[in-house]
Scaffold this motif. Structure first.
Motif, PDB file in Angstrom:
ATOM      1  N   GLY A  73       0.820  -1.208   0.000  1.00 35.91           N
ATOM      2  CA  GLY A  73       0.000   0.000   0.000  1.00 35.91           C
ATOM      3  C   GLY A  73       0.852   1.256   0.000  1.00 35.91           C
ATOM      4  N   ARG A  74       1.940   1.235   0.792  1.00 41.64           N
ATOM      5  CA  ARG A  74       2.858   2.393   0.822  1.00 41.64           C
ATOM      6  C   ARG A  74       3.496   2.610  -0.558  1.00 41.64           C
ATOM      7  NH1 ARG A  74       3.310   3.767   6.109  1.00 41.64           N
ATOM      8  NH2 ARG A  74       3.393   2.103   7.617  1.00 41.64           N
ATOM      9  N   GLU A  75       3.897   1.519  -1.175  1.00 40.74           N
ATOM     10  CA  GLU A  75       4.536   1.607  -2.491  1.00 40.74           C
ATOM     11  C   GLU A  75       3.555   2.176  -3.524  1.00 40.74           C
ATOM     12  OE1 GLU A  75       6.535  -1.390  -5.765  1.00 40.74           O
ATOM     13  OE2 GLU A  75       6.598  -1.958  -3.647  1.00 40.74           O
ATOM     14  N   SER A  76       2.338   1.683  -3.504  1.00 42.59           N
ATOM     15  CA  SER A  76       1.325   2.174  -4.431  1.00 42.59           C
ATOM     16  C   SER A  76       1.043   3.657  -4.194  1.00 42.59           C
ATOM     17  CB  SER A  76       0.040   1.363  -4.267  1.00 42.59           C
ATOM     18  OG  SER A  76      -0.935   1.808  -5.162  1.00 42.59           O
ATOM     19  N   LEU A  77       0.959   4.038  -2.928  1.00 42.61           N
ATOM     20  CA  LEU A  77       0.715   5.444  -2.593  1.00 42.61           C
ATOM     21  C   LEU A  77       1.832   6.338  -3.116  1.00 42.61           C
ATOM     22  CD1 LEU A  77      -1.040   7.559  -1.163  1.00 42.61           C
ATOM     23  CD2 LEU A  77       0.252   7.064   0.931  1.00 42.61           C
ATOM     24  N   GLN A  78       3.075   5.887  -3.017  1.00 45.70           N
ATOM     25  CA  GLN A  78       4.200   6.681  -3.514  1.00 45.70           C
ATOM     26  C   GLN A  78       4.043   6.996  -4.996  1.00 45.70           C
ATOM     27  OE1 GLN A  78       7.630   4.329  -2.475  1.00 45.70           O
ATOM     28  NE2 GLN A  78       7.984   5.486  -0.592  1.00 45.70           N
ATOM     29  N   PHE A  79       3.540   6.049  -5.758  1.00 48.46           N
ATOM     30  CA  PHE A  79       3.388   6.253  -7.200  1.00 48.46           C
ATOM     31  C   PHE A  79       2.232   7.199  -7.545  1.00 48.46           C
ATOM     32  CE2 PHE A  79       5.546   2.019  -7.438  1.00 48.46           C
ATOM     33  CZ  PHE A  79       6.667   2.455  -8.126  1.00 48.46           C
ATOM     34  N   PHE A  80       1.163   7.171  -6.727  1.00 52.60           N
ATOM     35  CA  PHE A  80      -0.049   7.885  -7.116  1.00 52.60           C
ATOM     36  C   PHE A  80      -0.480   8.987  -6.147  1.00 52.60           C
ATOM     37  CE2 PHE A  80      -0.344   3.613  -8.988  1.00 52.60           C
ATOM     38  CZ  PHE A  80      -0.377   3.981 -10.330  1.00 52.60           C
ATOM     39  N   GLU A  81       0.341   9.291  -5.149  1.00 50.83           N
ATOM     40  CA  GLU A  81      -0.022  10.306  -4.160  1.00 50.83           C
ATOM     41  C   GLU A  81      -0.326  11.656  -4.813  1.00 50.83           C
ATOM     42  OE1 GLU A  81       2.027  12.574  -0.383  1.00 50.83           O
ATOM     43  OE2 GLU A  81       2.672  10.529  -0.826  1.00 50.83           O
ATOM     44  N   ASN A  82       0.309  11.940  -5.937  1.00 54.77           N
ATOM     45  CA  ASN A  82       0.087  13.216  -6.625  1.00 54.77           C
ATOM     46  C   ASN A  82      -1.336  13.352  -7.174  1.00 54.77           C
ATOM     47  OD1 ASN A  82       0.482  11.268  -8.600  1.00 54.77           O
ATOM     48  ND2 ASN A  82       1.527  12.659  -9.994  1.00 54.77           N
ATOM     49  N   LYS A  83      -2.112  12.282  -7.171  1.00 57.60           N
ATOM     50  CA  LYS A  83      -3.507  12.331  -7.632  1.00 57.60           C
ATOM     51  C   LYS A  83      -4.435  12.917  -6.561  1.00 57.60           C
ATOM     52  CE  LYS A  83      -2.716  10.048 -11.502  1.00 57.60           C
ATOM     53  NZ  LYS A  83      -2.636  10.739 -12.755  1.00 57.60           N
ATOM     54  N   ILE A  84      -3.936  13.053  -5.330  1.00 49.56           N
ATOM     55  CA  ILE A  84      -4.724  13.636  -4.235  1.00 49.56           C
ATOM     56  C   ILE A  84      -4.382  15.125  -4.169  1.00 49.56           C
ATOM     57  CG2 ILE A  84      -5.284  13.536  -1.782  1.00 49.56           C
ATOM     58  CD1 ILE A  84      -3.949  10.748  -1.738  1.00 49.56           C
ATOM     59  N   ASN A  85      -5.385  15.987  -4.300  1.00 51.90           N
ATOM     60  CA  ASN A  85      -5.071  17.417  -4.292  1.00 51.90           C
ATOM     61  C   ASN A  85      -4.673  17.882  -2.892  1.00 51.90           C
ATOM     62  OD1 ASN A  85      -7.272  18.642  -2.818  1.00 51.90           O
ATOM     63  ND2 ASN A  85      -8.569  18.371  -4.613  1.00 51.90           N
ATOM     64  N   SER A  86      -4.020  19.026  -2.839  1.00 50.51           N
ATOM     65  CA  SER A  86      -3.443  19.526  -1.591  1.00 50.51           C
ATOM     66  C   SER A  86      -4.508  19.861  -0.542  1.00 50.51           C
ATOM     67  CB  SER A  86      -2.549  20.734  -1.861  1.00 50.51           C
ATOM     68  OG  SER A  86      -3.292  21.760  -2.453  1.00 50.51           O
ATOM     69  N   ALA A  87      -5.703  20.287  -0.964  1.00 53.13           N
ATOM     70  CA  ALA A  87      -6.768  20.603  -0.001  1.00 53.13           C
ATOM     71  C   ALA A  87      -7.224  19.335   0.726  1.00 53.13           C
ATOM     72  CB  ALA A  87      -7.943  21.263  -0.711  1.00 53.13           C
ATOM     73  N   ILE A  88      -7.348  18.243  -0.005  1.00 50.52           N
ATOM     74  CA  ILE A  88      -7.745  16.968   0.611  1.00 50.52           C
ATOM     75  C   ILE A  88      -6.643  16.490   1.551  1.00 50.52           C
ATOM     76  CG2 ILE A  88      -8.219  14.526   0.164  1.00 50.52           C
ATOM     77  CD1 ILE A  88      -9.628  15.415  -2.439  1.00 50.52           C
ATOM     78  N   LYS A  89      -5.400  16.581   1.120  1.00 48.46           N
ATOM     79  CA  LYS A  89      -4.283  16.186   1.992  1.00 48.46           C
ATOM     80  C   LYS A  89      -4.290  17.011   3.277  1.00 48.46           C
ATOM     81  CE  LYS A  89      -1.004  14.524  -1.458  1.00 48.46           C
ATOM     82  NZ  LYS A  89       0.303  14.759  -2.086  1.00 48.46           N
ATOM     83  N   SER A  90      -4.559  18.272   3.144  1.00 52.08           N
ATOM     84  CA  SER A  90      -4.617  19.153   4.306  1.00 52.08           C
ATOM     85  C   SER A  90      -5.747  18.727   5.245  1.00 52.08           C
ATOM     86  CB  SER A  90      -4.803  20.602   3.858  1.00 52.08           C
ATOM     87  OG  SER A  90      -4.897  21.449   4.965  1.00 52.08           O
ATOM     88  N   ASP A  91      -6.926  18.412   4.685  1.00 51.99           N
ATOM     89  CA  ASP A  91      -8.046  17.915   5.492  1.00 51.99           C
ATOM     90  C   ASP A  91      -7.649  16.648   6.248  1.00 51.99           C
ATOM     91  OD1 ASP A  91      -9.782  19.937   4.700  1.00 51.99           O
ATOM     92  OD2 ASP A  91     -10.933  18.660   3.318  1.00 51.99           O
ATOM     93  N   ILE A  92      -6.969  15.753   5.567  1.00 51.04           N
ATOM     94  CA  ILE A  92      -6.554  14.483   6.174  1.00 51.04           C
ATOM     95  C   ILE A  92      -5.556  14.743   7.304  1.00 51.04           C
ATOM     96  CG2 ILE A  92      -5.227  12.357   5.777  1.00 51.04           C
ATOM     97  CD1 ILE A  92      -6.600  12.276   2.962  1.00 51.04           C
ATOM     98  N   ARG A  93      -4.553  15.543   7.038  1.00 51.59           N
ATOM     99  CA  ARG A  93      -3.546  15.828   8.080  1.00 51.59           C
ATOM    100  C   ARG A  93      -4.171  16.493   9.297  1.00 51.59           C
ATOM    101  NH1 ARG A  93      -0.486  17.089   3.461  1.00 51.59           N
ATOM    102  NH2 ARG A  93      -0.935  19.300   3.760  1.00 51.59           N
TER     103      ARG A  93
END
Length: 171
Positions: A73-93
């Motif tokens: 899962g970590r490996e897959s996330l590394q490849f596709f993390e850029n598909k999550i926009n920064s606002a969503i990442k901010s909400d998650i954090r």
């Protein structure tokens, strides 16, 4: 932009990667439903597909399921993390920060019960530090009420019980 179900899967992986401990189904649902990202059923579908693909690991507890990210899962996330926009990442954090204490507390003392082949109840209690069991205890009890009481009390008293056992066994 990723397909919605793919985005939800990436968001789940990102949440699990950002968390210091496994997350429960309840916490994941609180985030996704609280932010109106998706429905409960779509979230459950995404969790199921991630588990089937072995990108996450799930562990059933008495009244909830907790999830942790796997190396795949970590490996897959590394490849596709850029598909999550920064606002969503901010909400998650921010959600992880806001729920840090409950996440750690819920995971460090874990208790669950099950019915034995003899039709009695076995209560499985664990005290974990950073997902590593420090104490693993199974108690056989006569009925469901006792099992539920032990599970409830374990969450409140695990540290104290651990220290008492440790002290007694070292004498």
């Amino acid at each position: 932009m990723a397909e919605p179900i793919t985005l939800y899967k990436l968001m789940i992986l990102y949440m699990l990667e950002q968390s210091e401990a496994p997350l429960t189904n309840t916490l994941l649902s609180d985030f996704f439903l609280g932010k109106d990202y998706t429905t409960y059923f779509t979230l459950q579908e995404a969790l199921h597909e991630l588990n089937e693909a072995q990108f996450i690991h799930q562990e059933a507890l008495h009244n909830n399921i907790q999830y942790d990210i796997t190396p795949a899962g970590r490996e897959s996330l590394q490849f596709f993390e850029n598909k999550i926009n920064s606002a969503i990442k901010s909400d998650i954090r921010q959600f992880i920060i806001d729920h840090k204490i409950p996440i750690i507390d819920m995971v460090s003392a874990i208790a669950d019960f099950y019915v034995t082949p003899e039709k009695k109840y076995a209560v499985h209690c664990q005290l974990r530090e950073k997902s590593i069991p420090q104490l693993d205890l199974t108690l056989n009890v006569m009925n469901r009420e006792q099992a539920e009481a032990i599970c409830a009390n374990w969450n409140e008293q695990a540290d104290e019980i651990y220290m008492m056992l440790f002290d007694r066994l070292l004498k």
